[in-house]
Design an enzyme around this catalytic site. Sequence first.
Site, PDB file in Angstrom:
ATOM      1  N   TYR A  78       8.356  31.845   9.628  1.00 39.00           N
ATOM      2  CA  TYR A  78       6.962  32.257   9.840  1.00 39.00           C
ATOM      3  C   TYR A  78       6.786  32.606  11.331  1.00 39.00           C
ATOM      4  O   TYR A  78       5.870  32.131  11.993  1.00 39.00           O
ATOM      5  CB  TYR A  78       5.976  31.152   9.463  1.00 39.00           C
ATOM      6  CG  TYR A  78       6.240  30.451   8.144  1.00 39.00           C
ATOM      7  CD1 TYR A  78       5.733  30.961   6.947  1.00 39.00           C
ATOM      8  CD2 TYR A  78       6.980  29.277   8.098  1.00 39.00           C
ATOM      9  CE1 TYR A  78       5.952  30.314   5.743  1.00 39.00           C
ATOM     10  CE2 TYR A  78       7.211  28.618   6.893  1.00 39.00           C
ATOM     11  CZ  TYR A  78       6.695  29.143   5.716  1.00 39.00           C
ATOM     12  OH  TYR A  78       6.920  28.489   4.529  1.00 39.00           O
ATOM     13  N   CYS A 100      -1.207  23.787  11.593  1.00 33.75           N
ATOM     14  CA  CYS A 100      -2.645  23.810  11.867  1.00 33.75           C
ATOM     15  C   CYS A 100      -3.421  23.280  10.663  1.00 33.75           C
ATOM     16  O   CYS A 100      -4.648  23.322  10.638  1.00 33.75           O
ATOM     17  CB  CYS A 100      -3.108  25.222  12.205  1.00 33.75           C
ATOM     18  SG  CYS A 100      -3.081  26.317  10.799  1.00 33.75           S
ATOM     19  N   CYS A 133     -18.588  26.406  14.861  1.00 31.84           N
ATOM     20  CA  CYS A 133     -18.322  25.335  15.831  1.00 31.84           C
ATOM     21  C   CYS A 133     -18.949  24.038  15.340  1.00 31.84           C
ATOM     22  O   CYS A 133     -20.023  23.641  15.793  1.00 31.84           O
ATOM     23  CB  CYS A 133     -18.886  25.703  17.204  1.00 31.84           C
ATOM     24  SG  CYS A 133     -18.255  27.255  17.853  1.00 31.84           S
ATOM     25  N   CYS A 140     -21.057  33.489  22.992  1.00 38.90           N
ATOM     26  CA  CYS A 140     -20.499  32.394  22.208  1.00 38.90           C
ATOM     27  C   CYS A 140     -19.799  31.417  23.140  1.00 38.90           C
ATOM     28  O   CYS A 140     -19.086  31.821  24.065  1.00 38.90           O
ATOM     29  CB  CYS A 140     -19.517  32.939  21.171  1.00 38.90           C
ATOM     30  SG  CYS A 140     -18.685  31.657  20.207  1.00 38.90           S
ATOM     31  N   CYS A 155     -24.235  29.900  11.995  1.00 43.32           N
ATOM     32  CA  CYS A 155     -22.888  30.465  12.094  1.00 43.32           C
ATOM     33  C   CYS A 155     -21.868  29.565  11.411  1.00 43.32           C
ATOM     34  O   CYS A 155     -21.048  30.027  10.621  1.00 43.32           O
ATOM     35  CB  CYS A 155     -22.535  30.669  13.566  1.00 43.32           C
ATOM     36  SG  CYS A 155     -20.787  30.889  13.903  1.00 43.32           S
TER      37      CYS A 155
END
Length: 582
Positions: free
Chosen positions: A442, A538, A215, A289, A212
């Site tokens: 934003y 971020c 993570c 998950c 995946c």
Amino acid sequence: MDSRNGNNAGGSKSNSRNSGRNDYGTDSRDSGRTGYGTDSRDRGRTGYSTDSRDRGRTGYGTDSRNSGRNSYSTDSRNSGRNDYGTDSRNSGRNGYGTDSRNSGRNGYGTDSRNSGKNGYSTDRRNSGRNGYSTDRRDSSKNGYSTDSRDSGKNGYGTDSRNGGRNGYSADSRNNSRNDSSIGSKKGHSGNMPNRTSREKRSSSKCPVSRICGGCQLLDMPYEKQLEQKQKYLEKLLKPYCHVAPIIGMENPNHYRNKVHAVFDHDKKGNPVSGVYEANSHRVVPVENCMIEDQKADEIIGTIRGMLKSFKIRTYDEDSGYGLLRHVLIRRGFTTGEVMVVLVTASPIFPSKNNFVKALREKHPEITTIIQNVNGRETSMVLGDKEHVLYGKGYIEDILCGCRFHISSKSFYQVNPVQTEILYNKAIKAAGLTGKERVVDAYCGIGTIGIVASKYAKEVIGVELNRDAVRDAVENAKINGIKNVKFFCNDAGKFMVNMAENGEHVDVVFMDPPRSGSTEEFIDSVAKMKPDKVVYVSCGPETLARDLEYFKKKGYEAKMGWGVDLFPATEHCEICVEICRTK
């Protein structure tokens, strides 16, 4: 995360070059936050290898000639011991092989000639060892690259010609470096240890974490995760400001309130759901998950189990046939309200009323069900048209004491517990006294601006995504707030117009996508001369770039506060107080 401008799976950015946060990659060149870049050419689904001639879905291999023992192949004659498969002739040891000639031991090879040892290779000629490569010629070692000619080392590139290192890019020619890595110039993979995939899977908390790719830090103790993120932030922002100790979660599991599942089918036609393997359109089946909301995973499993009885086929991107493409679940953390979005390839949904009724009977906690129609041949998740099949068509949640209206496409932070901490830090850093004129750039659905309006004289919110602005206006009404106005516009252009008109503001909140802000925007801020700018980021790397430009314009970063909104991943958010010095 999740972006503002545009939309993809509830984030605001779709089909963008600088796409936004948490988008499950949409035909992006410089894809945004946590974007699992897509739009690969010869992509297989759910199979751990692609570009095989007779490739099955979810099959660990098909039509394998010389693959070895323990090979998961299909339609087998004379297959070796422990073959889970068929159509394998004289298969060799441990080769999970598909249409493989002379594949090396332990080579998960598909249509592979002379593939190297331990090479997870598909249609490979002379591919390097340990290269998870698809249709690669002379590919670099350890490069997770697909149809890559000159891909860089460790570049997660798909259909990439000169893909940059570590850029999670899809159909990218000159993708940027380190789009989704923290403190590592070779991305989170580094030099892969020479272990078998089975050994890696067995040592992880999640059986599909290595495939995946979502993570990256799942198997690292949480305290170590925080330590790594703190060191990264301190190193990156050392030239600009001090960084306070990062604020972690008390319970760092199952925190995501938005869950997206891709739907596909295996070779036998059985429905499967999960996530795209990093930089591909191969679907990795996921039932549970570690970071997703458990109720959301449960609902997705129920939908998957209902498809056969309702004769609903999952969509096939190669053939263009089938109905169900994706399912998106959004859940209000405080209210418990649940939204289910069924993304279909066609507006025609046979027996939709009975399907909705059956789903509600199994999950009465669902408060609204929406059909989103996406009939385009694109990697974008959500289409433009929607039909409300049940309920009011949106959910509500409470954040920082305010109630927010959340639609399928609007931006809303995926971790509300940590978001409250982040926003409170931002409001405190602004030092509002009730007399200030504030711009929330934003702004998304208006979360920061609405929270800040309690402490300011006037708030102006700017957002490019029309759906998010509509929600923001509604949110102001819901909360009885009259000192906030929202505008649908590009934040940079809007600020330039304000500066040209000679307008003044006291504080600017800015929460741009991972790609950061622009020099044009920062120039306009400097012209209006606010006393403070509070930058919520971020993307710490682009934050550092923007702080350097702010410095040239007479602004200095005073303090930074890291907040871990994304445990088990390499990402985190940081809030920085910036003050005018000139």
